[in-house]
Design an enzyme around this catalytic site. Structure first.
Site, short mmCIF file in Angstrom:
data_model
loop_
_atom_site.label_atom_id
_atom_site.label_comp_id
_atom_site.label_asym_id
_atom_site.label_seq_id
_atom_site.Cartn_x
_atom_site.Cartn_y
_atom_site.Cartn_z
N ASN A 66 27.44 23.51 61.35
CA ASN A 66 28.88 23.62 61.13
C ASN A 66 29.40 24.90 61.77
O ASN A 66 28.68 25.91 61.78
CB ASN A 66 29.16 23.63 59.62
CG ASN A 66 30.61 23.37 59.30
OD1 ASN A 66 31.47 24.24 59.45
ND2 ASN A 66 30.90 22.17 58.88
N ALA A 67 30.64 24.85 62.25
CA ALA A 67 31.24 26.04 62.85
C ALA A 67 31.27 27.19 61.84
O ALA A 67 31.14 28.36 62.22
CB ALA A 67 32.67 25.71 63.32
N CYS A 74 19.91 21.95 56.46
CA CYS A 74 18.64 21.64 57.13
C CYS A 74 18.27 20.17 56.98
O CYS A 74 18.71 19.47 56.06
CB CYS A 74 17.51 22.46 56.51
SG CYS A 74 17.66 24.22 56.75
N GLU A 76 15.37 18.88 56.09
CA GLU A 76 14.57 18.57 54.89
C GLU A 76 15.48 18.30 53.70
O GLU A 76 15.29 17.35 52.94
CB GLU A 76 13.65 19.75 54.54
CG GLU A 76 12.59 20.05 55.58
CD GLU A 76 13.04 21.09 56.60
OE1 GLU A 76 14.23 21.09 57.00
OE2 GLU A 76 12.21 21.91 57.00
N CYS A 113 12.41 26.29 55.66
CA CYS A 113 12.98 27.59 55.29
C CYS A 113 12.89 27.79 53.78
O CYS A 113 12.54 26.86 53.03
CB CYS A 113 14.44 27.67 55.75
SG CYS A 113 15.59 26.75 54.69
#
Ligand code: THU
Length: 165
Positions: A66-67, A74, A76, A113
């Site tokens: 997203n900007a 993510c 996952e 992450c």
């Protein structure tokens, strides 16, 4: 000091995908295919995740950026949210992750992450079922028997139970 502790875990590493169990290989291939649908115009790091449910069904997810950077999510967590939303009660048993950038599959296996590790751990904890993690690099594949291994001393729902006074 009362005592000194240590935590360790073992994981498997493979050089070629032909060495994988057929169901793990199928899951990894699903993750690789899913990576092609990633929306990653900012990082150009295309990630695909494939979650196998205990029924055998495979649910995939990709990263969706997203900007407003923190609004991105993510692969996952997208796969897990999809499964939890649409297949409640069908417990996840394995999760494969693959990524590529600049049209090349990443040589090294991509590790989830910290946020994703927390979400994987919640799924395992609430279902009382390990999720086998399959991390696919180009020439190296890692298999970790439980997502919880990636998050030792984790914070979970048990941690929220305060001792009654
Ligand atoms: N990303 C994932 O989707 N999964 C991971 O395991 C690592 C990182 C995404 C987030 C972001 O869209 C991009 O990869 C670069 O960090």
């Amino acid at each position: 000091m009362k005592q000194e502790n240590s935590i360790s875990f073992t994981y498997k590493e493979f050089d070629t995908e032909e060495e994988l169990d057929p169901s793990d290989l199928e899951l990894l291939r699903s993750a690789r295919t899913a990576a092609g649908n990633a929306y990653a115009p900012y990082s150009h790091f295309m990630v695909g995740a494939a979650l196998r449910l205990e029924s055998g069904k495979i649910i995939t997810g990709t990263n969706v950026e997203n900007a407003a950077f923190p609004s991105g999510i993510c692969a996952e967590r997208n796969a897990i949210a999809n499964a939890a939303s649409n297949y409640p009660g069908n417990k996840p048993v394995a999760l494969a992750v693959a990524a590529y950038s600049e049209k090349e599959h990443s040589a090294e296996p991509v590790s989830p992450c910290g946020n994703c590790r927390q979400v994987i751990a919640e799924e395992e904890f609430r279902n009382k079922k390990n999720i086998r993690i399959i991390l696919g690099g180009k020439n190296k594949i890692r298999i970790i028997e439980s997502g919880g291994d990636l998050l030792p001393l984790q914070f979970n729902s048990e941690s929220l139970r305060v001792t009654p006074r």
